[in-house]
Design a protein around this motif. Structure first.
Motif, short mmCIF file in Angstrom:
data_model
loop_
_atom_site.label_atom_id
_atom_site.label_comp_id
_atom_site.label_asym_id
_atom_site.label_seq_id
_atom_site.Cartn_x
_atom_site.Cartn_y
_atom_site.Cartn_z
N UNK A 1 0.99 -1.28 -0.19
CA UNK A 1 -0.08 -0.08 -0.03
C UNK A 1 0.61 1.13 0.11
N UNK A 2 2.09 0.97 0.15
CA UNK A 2 3.01 2.29 0.25
C UNK A 2 3.27 2.90 -1.20
N UNK A 3 3.04 3.98 -1.50
CA UNK A 3 3.33 4.41 -2.92
C UNK A 3 4.79 4.48 -3.21
N UNK A 4 5.20 4.04 -4.35
CA UNK A 4 6.54 3.75 -5.04
C UNK A 4 7.47 5.02 -4.29
N UNK A 5 7.03 6.21 -4.53
CA UNK A 5 7.84 7.47 -4.11
C UNK A 5 7.99 7.44 -2.65
N UNK A 6 7.50 6.51 -1.69
CA UNK A 6 7.63 6.90 -0.52
C UNK A 6 8.57 5.66 -0.01
N UNK A 7 8.91 4.67 -0.66
CA UNK A 7 9.46 3.31 -0.25
C UNK A 7 10.94 3.76 0.01
N UNK A 8 11.38 4.88 0.03
CA UNK A 8 12.63 4.81 0.68
C UNK A 8 13.03 5.19 2.23
N UNK A 9 11.74 5.22 2.77
CA UNK A 9 11.60 5.33 4.09
C UNK A 9 12.28 4.11 4.77
N UNK A 10 13.12 4.38 5.91
CA UNK A 10 13.88 3.32 6.70
C UNK A 10 12.90 2.54 7.31
N UNK A 11 11.49 2.85 7.65
CA UNK A 11 10.43 1.96 8.23
C UNK A 11 9.99 1.12 7.29
N UNK A 12 9.93 1.46 6.09
CA UNK A 12 9.40 0.55 4.92
C UNK A 12 10.57 -0.70 4.75
N UNK A 13 11.74 -0.06 4.68
CA UNK A 13 12.80 -1.10 4.17
C UNK A 13 13.00 -2.10 5.57
N UNK A 14 12.73 -1.44 6.60
CA UNK A 14 12.80 -2.45 7.97
C UNK A 14 11.66 -3.55 7.99
N UNK A 15 10.62 -2.92 7.42
CA UNK A 15 9.55 -4.18 7.51
C UNK A 15 9.64 -4.91 6.47
N UNK A 16 10.03 -4.59 5.34
CA UNK A 16 10.36 -5.64 4.12
C UNK A 16 11.39 -6.55 4.58
N UNK A 17 12.44 -6.03 5.34
CA UNK A 17 13.52 -6.94 5.49
C UNK A 17 12.75 -7.98 6.43
N UNK A 18 11.88 -7.64 7.37
CA UNK A 18 11.32 -8.77 8.55
C UNK A 18 10.64 -9.79 7.70
N UNK A 19 9.87 -9.41 6.53
CA UNK A 19 8.96 -10.32 6.19
C UNK A 19 9.59 -11.21 4.96
N UNK A 20 10.73 -10.61 4.66
CA UNK A 20 11.55 -11.39 3.53
C UNK A 20 12.47 -12.36 3.92
N UNK A 21 12.64 -12.43 5.27
CA UNK A 21 13.72 -13.44 5.91
C UNK A 21 13.50 -14.63 5.51
#
Length: 403
Positions: free
Chosen positions: A383-403
């Motif tokens: 749901x996060x727009x592409x332009x907002x995916x640089x946020x550390x919160x987005x990166x951290x959450x993606x890292x958690x679910x892709x482990x």
């Protein structure tokens, strides 16, 4: 006695032998054994004895054959009793499988018309939410071993109820494999559906496919593929039932993932109408896979309205679902709360939504983390727009679910 060839085939399959390898084992021609098992050739005592020895049934196949030749009216029960006794006595059998086989043999001796499997299936519907996954799967494997041998020894009258049990218990195996992300899950859905088709029971046929459709929204299949499967199953759905409601719920979720929001909302409304026609016992069965209580409707609404960005309707469904969910279903409560996080992101509150999702994962007990939770968390990040995916919160959450 031509039908006895089918009994031989069932015992062979239950023991895990292909016809070709089994023919090599007992030194008979592959084609000849195939004709016997199909009933195209008469069974003879030498072949029966060979099957009995190779399958280590301690004379049960031979006794069943002799009973049939004598027109023994009690042959079906004798066959089940002998199969259970032989299974319990095998040195390679798990000790608890042996005891369970003996218990089934006793039940058959006391009351040949009893349907113990209906009660067993019912108990697994509750155990699925309450029992630790590894413990559930261990016990399920034992029960399926016993059921497999009962199917091999069953007569035509009792076979449909055993097939219904096999189909429904296979659904639980498939659901557990979905949750763990196991590659074998497609095989178990296929096995569940084959057993349901062989049983001839319409509701079981819909049930096995409904759960497949629901889980198609989590297991990585394309949404339109899942919608197409639901299109094929809809004609099988007759009277309102838990299975029919599950089918509609899965279809609505798949439609929303495919972006067909108007159809998804219409399907949810149809689902609500169907629930009003369900027996009170089905709606009131809140702790089991086999019921269809109100919280399942609200969960489906939460999913659909979140994806269609109808935040007001989504919030109402989410509040009601969280109010209704029993304590035993903490994972499903978390999934609804992740819907809330996704709705928050869609409304533009990206930081709050991502933070809420991360906090939910932190609070959820480790043993409750599975592929379903992962799939719903990915809906938050999607749901996060592409332009907002640089946020550390987005990166951290993606890292958690892709482990």
């Amino acid at each position: 006695m031509d039908q006895f060839g089918d009994i031989l085939r069932r015992h062979r399959v239950a023991a895990g032998w292909s016809l070709r390898k089994f023919a090599d084992l007992i030194r008979y021609d592959f084609g000849y054994l195939g004709q016997i098992e199909r009933g195209d050739r008469p069974v003879n005592p030498a072949v029966v004895a060979a099957y009995d020895r190779a399958l280590s049934t301690d004379g049960s196949i031979r006794k069943a054959y002799d009973s049939g030749r004598a027109d023994d009216v009690d042959m079906p029960r004798r066959s089940v009793l002998q199969a259970m006794t032989s299974l319990a006595a095998l040195p390679t059998v798990d000790r608890m499988v042996g005891w369970e086989a003996l218990r089934h043999g006793l039940d058959a001796a006391v009351d040949v018309d009893s349907d113990a499997w209906a009660e067993i299936v019912s108990s697994y519907g509750t155990a699925y939410y309450r029992q630790p996954h590894d413990q559930l799967m261990t016990q399920l494997g034992r029960d399926l071993t016993v059921l497999q041998h009962q199917l091999a020894a069953s007569d035509d009258r009792r076979r449909p109820q055993l097939l219904r049990a096999a189909a429904t218990l296979s659904v639980i195996v498939a659901l557990s494999l979905v949750a763990s992300g196991h590659a074998l899950l497609r095989r178990w859905w296929a096995s569940a559906q084959r057993a349901a088709d062989k049983s001839g029971d319409p509701d079981t046929r819909v049930l096995t496919r409904a759960w497949d459709i629901v889980n198609g929204c989590y297991d990585g299949r394309r949404p339109m593929t899942v919608v197409a499967i639901s299109d094929e199953v809809l004609p099988l759905a007759g009277r309102p039932s838990a299975a029919t409601c599950g089918l509609l719920a899965g279809r609505a979720q798949a439609l929303s993932l495919a972006g067909r929001h108007d159809e998804a909302v219409a399907t949810v409304r149809h689902l609500s109408e169907q629930i009003e026609k369900l027996p009170a016992a089905v709606v009131g069965n809140v702790e089991s896979l086999w019921g269809w209580p109100e919280h399942r409707l609200r969960h489906t609404e939460s999913w659909v309205y979140t994806h269609s960005s109808d935040r007001r309707a989504a919030e109402a469904a989410q509040a009601r679902a969280l109010e209704l969910y029993p304590a035993s279903q903490i994972r499903l409560r978390t999934q609804v709360q992740l819907h809330q996080a996704a709705a928050t992101v869609r409304a533009g509150d990206i930081t709050d939504g991502l933070t809420a999702a991360a906090d939910l994962l932190d609070r959820l007990p480790r043993e409750q983390h599975n592929e379903l939770v992962r799939a719903v968390t990915l809906q938050v990040t999607a749901a996060v727009p592409d332009r907002e995916r640089h946020r550390p919160l987005y990166t951290e959450l993606m890292d958690r679910v892709q482990r």
